[in-house]
Structure formats: structure tokens, C-alpha cells
Design an enzyme around this catalytic site. Structure first.
Site, PDB file in Angstrom:
ATOM      1  N   THR A 101       0.815  -1.214   0.000  1.00  0.00           N
ATOM      2  CA  THR A 101       0.000   0.000   0.000  1.00  0.00           C
ATOM      3  C   THR A 101       0.853   1.270   0.000  1.00  0.00           C
ATOM      4  OG1 THR A 101      -1.756  -1.148   1.188  1.00  0.00           O
ATOM      5  CG2 THR A 101      -1.796   1.251   1.261  1.00  0.00           C
ATOM      6  N   GLU A 102       0.401   2.264  -0.756  1.00  0.00           N
ATOM      7  CA  GLU A 102       1.039   3.575  -0.816  1.00  0.00           C
ATOM      8  C   GLU A 102      -0.012   4.651  -0.629  1.00  0.00           C
ATOM      9  OE1 GLU A 102       4.499   2.279  -4.047  1.00  0.00           O
ATOM     10  OE2 GLU A 102       3.259   4.060  -4.420  1.00  0.00           O
ATOM     11  N   PRO A 103       0.420   5.894  -0.364  1.00  0.00           N
ATOM     12  CA  PRO A 103      -0.558   6.977  -0.198  1.00  0.00           C
ATOM     13  C   PRO A 103      -1.524   7.101  -1.373  1.00  0.00           C
ATOM     14  CG  PRO A 103       1.600   7.708   0.537  1.00  0.00           C
ATOM     15  CD  PRO A 103       1.798   6.350  -0.061  1.00  0.00           C
ATOM     16  N   ALA A 133      -1.935   4.519  -3.708  1.00  0.00           N
ATOM     17  CA  ALA A 133      -2.172   3.178  -4.256  1.00  0.00           C
ATOM     18  C   ALA A 133      -2.652   2.263  -3.147  1.00  0.00           C
ATOM     19  CB  ALA A 133      -0.908   2.621  -4.900  1.00  0.00           C
ATOM     20  N   THR A 170       2.144  -2.927   8.498  1.00  0.00           N
ATOM     21  CA  THR A 170       2.251  -3.638   9.771  1.00  0.00           C
ATOM     22  C   THR A 170       3.699  -4.074   9.987  1.00  0.00           C
ATOM     23  OG1 THR A 170      -0.013  -4.461   9.506  1.00  0.00           O
ATOM     24  CG2 THR A 170       1.368  -5.575  11.117  1.00  0.00           C
ATOM     25  N   GLY A 179     -25.886  -1.536  26.715  1.00  0.00           N
ATOM     26  CA  GLY A 179     -26.457  -0.216  26.975  1.00  0.00           C
ATOM     27  C   GLY A 179     -25.381   0.826  27.222  1.00  0.00           C
ATOM     28  N   GLY A 180     -25.613   1.698  28.191  1.00  0.00           N
ATOM     29  CA  GLY A 180     -24.656   2.761  28.496  1.00  0.00           C
ATOM     30  C   GLY A 180     -23.292   2.237  28.884  1.00  0.00           C
ATOM     31  N   GLU A 234      -6.346  -5.460   3.784  1.00  0.00           N
ATOM     32  CA  GLU A 234      -6.161  -6.531   2.794  1.00  0.00           C
ATOM     33  C   GLU A 234      -7.305  -6.596   1.791  1.00  0.00           C
ATOM     34  OE1 GLU A 234      -4.435 -10.230   3.949  1.00  0.00           O
ATOM     35  OE2 GLU A 234      -3.674  -9.396   5.825  1.00  0.00           O
ATOM     36  N   THR A 276     -10.775  -3.859   0.794  1.00  0.00           N
ATOM     37  CA  THR A 276     -12.024  -3.419   1.404  1.00  0.00           C
ATOM     38  C   THR A 276     -13.177  -4.358   1.042  1.00  0.00           C
ATOM     39  OG1 THR A 276     -12.604  -2.053  -0.503  1.00  0.00           O
ATOM     40  CG2 THR A 276     -11.268  -1.013   1.225  1.00  0.00           C
TER      41      THR A 276
END
Length: 386
Positions: free
Chosen positions: A124-126, A128, A156, A337-338, A361, A363
Site C-alpha cells: 500500500t502507498e498513499p 495506491a 504492519t 447499553g450505556g 487486505e 475493502t
């Protein structure tokens, strides 16, 4: 094919390890974004970091069915540890195992399988991500080797790894056919870890950018033939997506277990909330999603062990399991819940960790494109046939 008993034995070993060595530290590690090197050294001694590596190269020599069981067990306790184990095994280490020559395998697989070093995988690249064919990192020939220049992101083990498999363009203007793969030790001059990502989830797993500034590697660094890198990467991802599916199953299982336990303990109107039909329906749907995701993942792993093509099965397992994990984790928060929106209970972390499975890996959108493409090719049947 190995007996199912061996898969159960491996799963139980990893489950016990995760409960004893990982579970007590989950919150602290998450808050500090701490990478527990000592735990990975222990995982290496257990064979977890060389699951698929043959014994001849120092690995455990197990099958994908064992591998997905390992990743699921870790994911049910700490998603970031499971993600690092998956990335190390499926991507960097597996790329060398699949496409390395004998000299490359003997040099790199033993230390990777033992956990003496961790593998990174730099695709992966900025600019790509999903469009991996748009890789701009270049590798130029020089006497005796290559000079690499460029930057990679969301890598990673960029800061904690010992070696990376880096995809770089060796032939300008040839789209994906001009990309090659190189083994790059991370202590090579010119290799610099960049910005460490401050992630929402999976905070235990090391993620950073990787900068290559006139980094020289010898001829022996080239994996396979020049121009094969993109096709190699796609084959590596077929296996990697199975491990991400297993990671998603583990996260979903952990979230479901927490919600089930809470539904038995939490009282409202004088009765456990698990007695209410609204909660029971949620639990039933969650359990069904976990089981269905696991079956798809195990099916893909079985095909891999048989040596069959898994492109479609891997994509189906990943898209279903990852989206199931997000839904199950969100419902677990809702059941709490909360309290589910606080860090006093584990479900908020499962929720944060789950989302990456729909992104990393490939989307969910890319997985659907892959499944549709394979169906239209008519190579793997249609209408759900197996």
C-alpha cells in the site's frame, strides 16, 4: 489432510496462552498502543509465527485449518495481537515461502518462523490502496542490484519488523506488469520507518509508514522474476484474506461471549435481560453470524489445504466475516447499553477492532468486485455451488 483432533489441540494451546499471557494486559496495552515483543517471542517458540512454514525451514509445518483456528483464538482475546500474527504469517513470510528461491527461503524463513524477527509486507502507498497497480515506488537497476525509492503506508511491523517484502515498479509505463517484489532488510541504509499511525482500534499491532531513500539491495533481493510482483501479491492476498476472515470470526466470538455473559448478569425489571425477547433475538442473530462466518472461513482454509484456487472463497469469507464482526460487536455494545459505551467493559474494544477487518487486505467493496469477477468468469461455479 491432518486429523481434526490436531486442530483442536492447537486451538486449545493458543486459547490457554491467550488467557494467561494476553488477556490480563488487554486494556493496558490498548491504552498505551504497546507492542508486546516478549509475547511475540513466546508465540514464536510455540510455532505460531511459522504455522505454514515447512519443518525443513524451521516452521511448524501445519495447514491453513490450524492457522485459522490460531488466529480466531487470538482474535477472541486481543485483535491487535491476532492481526500482527496474521500479517506476519500470511503476507511477508508467506510471500517468501511461495515465491522465494531455495537460498532466500533458507536465509529468511528460519528466523521468521522462530520469531527472532517479524515480517512486514509493503504494498500500500498513499496513492495506491485498492488500486495497487498504481504503485509509484521505483526500483532502478544498478551494478550488482537495485536502488529503491518511494514510500509505503499502513505497513504492519514497519517499526518493529526485521525484514519487508516491498513491491516496486521496475518498468515504467507497464501498469501492474511493471511491478516486482524485493526482500528488504529493515536495517538497510535508506530504509526509514515513518509516521506511526494513531489508530482507533488494533492499537497493539504496530502500523506505520515506510520510507525508502536510495535504498540499495543486491540482485538476491528480487523475488521470482522481474515484473511478477503484482501477480505474486494477488496470490498472497488470497491466503491473507482467509486469515483476516479468521481474525473477524475471533473478534465476533469475543464480543458475542461478552454480550451473552452480560445478558445473564444484568437485571432490569427484576429479571436478567437475557429473558427478554428483544435481547434473545439479538443473541440468536449474533450466534448465527459467528457460526456462518466461521464455516465460510473454514471452507476457504480447506480449499487452500487441498491446493485449490481460493480467490472467490477467500473474498466471500472475508467480506462476510468482517461485516459480521462489525454487526456482532455493535449489537454487543447495544446489549450492554450505556456501559457498552465505556471502557469498563470489553465490548467497546471489540467494536473498535472489528472495523479494520472490512478495510485491511482489500475493502469490502473490493471483495464484492472479486467475487463478481470470478462468478462472471465461470471459473468457480455459480449460484453458490461448491
Amino acid at each position: 489432510m491432518m486429523a481434526d483432533d490436531s486442530v483442536r489441540e492447537v486451538a486449545e494451546m493458543v486459547r490457554d496462552f491467550a488467557r494467561e499471557r494476553i488477556a490480563p494486559h488487554v486494556r493496558e496495552w490498548d491504552e498505551r498502543a504497546h507492542f508486546p515483543r516478549d509475547v511475540f517471542e513466546e508465540l514464536g517458540s510455540l510455532g505460531v509465527l511459522g504455522v505454514l512454514v515447512p519443518e525443513a525451514y524451521g516452521g511448524a509445518g501445519l495447514e491453513y485449518r490450524h492457522y485459522v483456528a490460531i488466529v480466531e483464538e487470538l482474535g477472541a482475546v486481543e485483535g491487535g495481537v491476532a492481526l500482527s500474527v496474521a500479517a506476519h504469517n500470511s503476507l511477508g513470510t508467506n510471500h517468501i515461502l511461495l515465491f522465494g528461491n531455495e537460498e532466500q527461503k533458507r536465509r529468511w524463513l528460519p528466523p521468521l518462523a522462530s520469531g527472532k524477527m517479524l515480517a512486514a509486507w509493503a504494498l500500500t502507498e498513499p496513492g495506491a490502496g485498492s488500486d495497487a497497480g498504481a504503485t509509484r515506488t521505483v526500483a532502478e537497476r544498478r551494478p550488482g542490484g537495485w536502488v529503491l525509492r518511494g514510500s509505503k503506508n499502513f505497513i504492519t511491523h514497519a517499526r518493529v519488523g526485521g525484514v519487508a517484502v516491498v513491491m516496486a515498479r521496475t518498468s515504467p509505463g507497464k501498469d501492474h506488469r511493471g511491478i516486482s517484489a524485493f526482500i528488504v532488510p529493515l536495517d538497510t541504509p535508506g530504509v526509514l520507518p515513518g509516521k506511526e499511525e494513531d489508530k482507533v482500534g488494533m492499537r497493539v499491532s504496530d502500523t506505520a509508514s515506510l520510507v525508502l531513500e536510495d535504498c540499495f539491495v543486491g540482485e538476491e533481493a528480487l523475488l521470482g522474476k522481474e515484473g511478477e510482483g503484482f501477480h505474486q501479491a494477488m496470490e498472497v492476498l488470497d491466503g491473507g484474506r482467509i486469515s483476516i476472515a479468521a481474525l473477524a470470526v475471533g473478534i465476533a466470538r469475543g464480543a458475542f461471549a461478552a454480550a451473552l455473559a452480560y445478558s445473564r448478569q444484568r437485571l432490569q425489571f427484576g429479571t436478567p435481560i437475557g429473558d427478554f425477547q428483544a435481547i434473545r433475538f439479538k443473541l440468536a442473530d449474533m450466534a448465527t453470524l459467528v457460526d456462518a462466518a466461521r464455516l465460510l472461513t473454514q471452507h476457504a482454509a480447506t480449499l487452500k489445504d487441498r491446493g485449490d484456487k481460493t480467490t472467490r472463497a477467500s473474498a466471500e469469507a472475508k467480506v462476510f466475516a468482517s461485516e459480521a464482526a462489525v454487526r456482532v460487536a455493535e449489537e454487543a455494545v447495544q446489549i450492554h447499553g450505556g456501559y457498552g459505551y465505556t471502557r469498563d467493559y470489553p465490548v467497546e474494544k471489540f467494536w473498535r477492532d472489528s472495523k479494520l477487518c472490512t478495510i485491511g487486505e482489500g475493502t469490502s467493496e473490493i471483495q464484492r468486485l472479486v467475487v463478481a469477477r470470478e462468478l462472471l468468469k465461470g471459473l468457480e461455479g455459480s449460484g453458490g455451488q461448491r
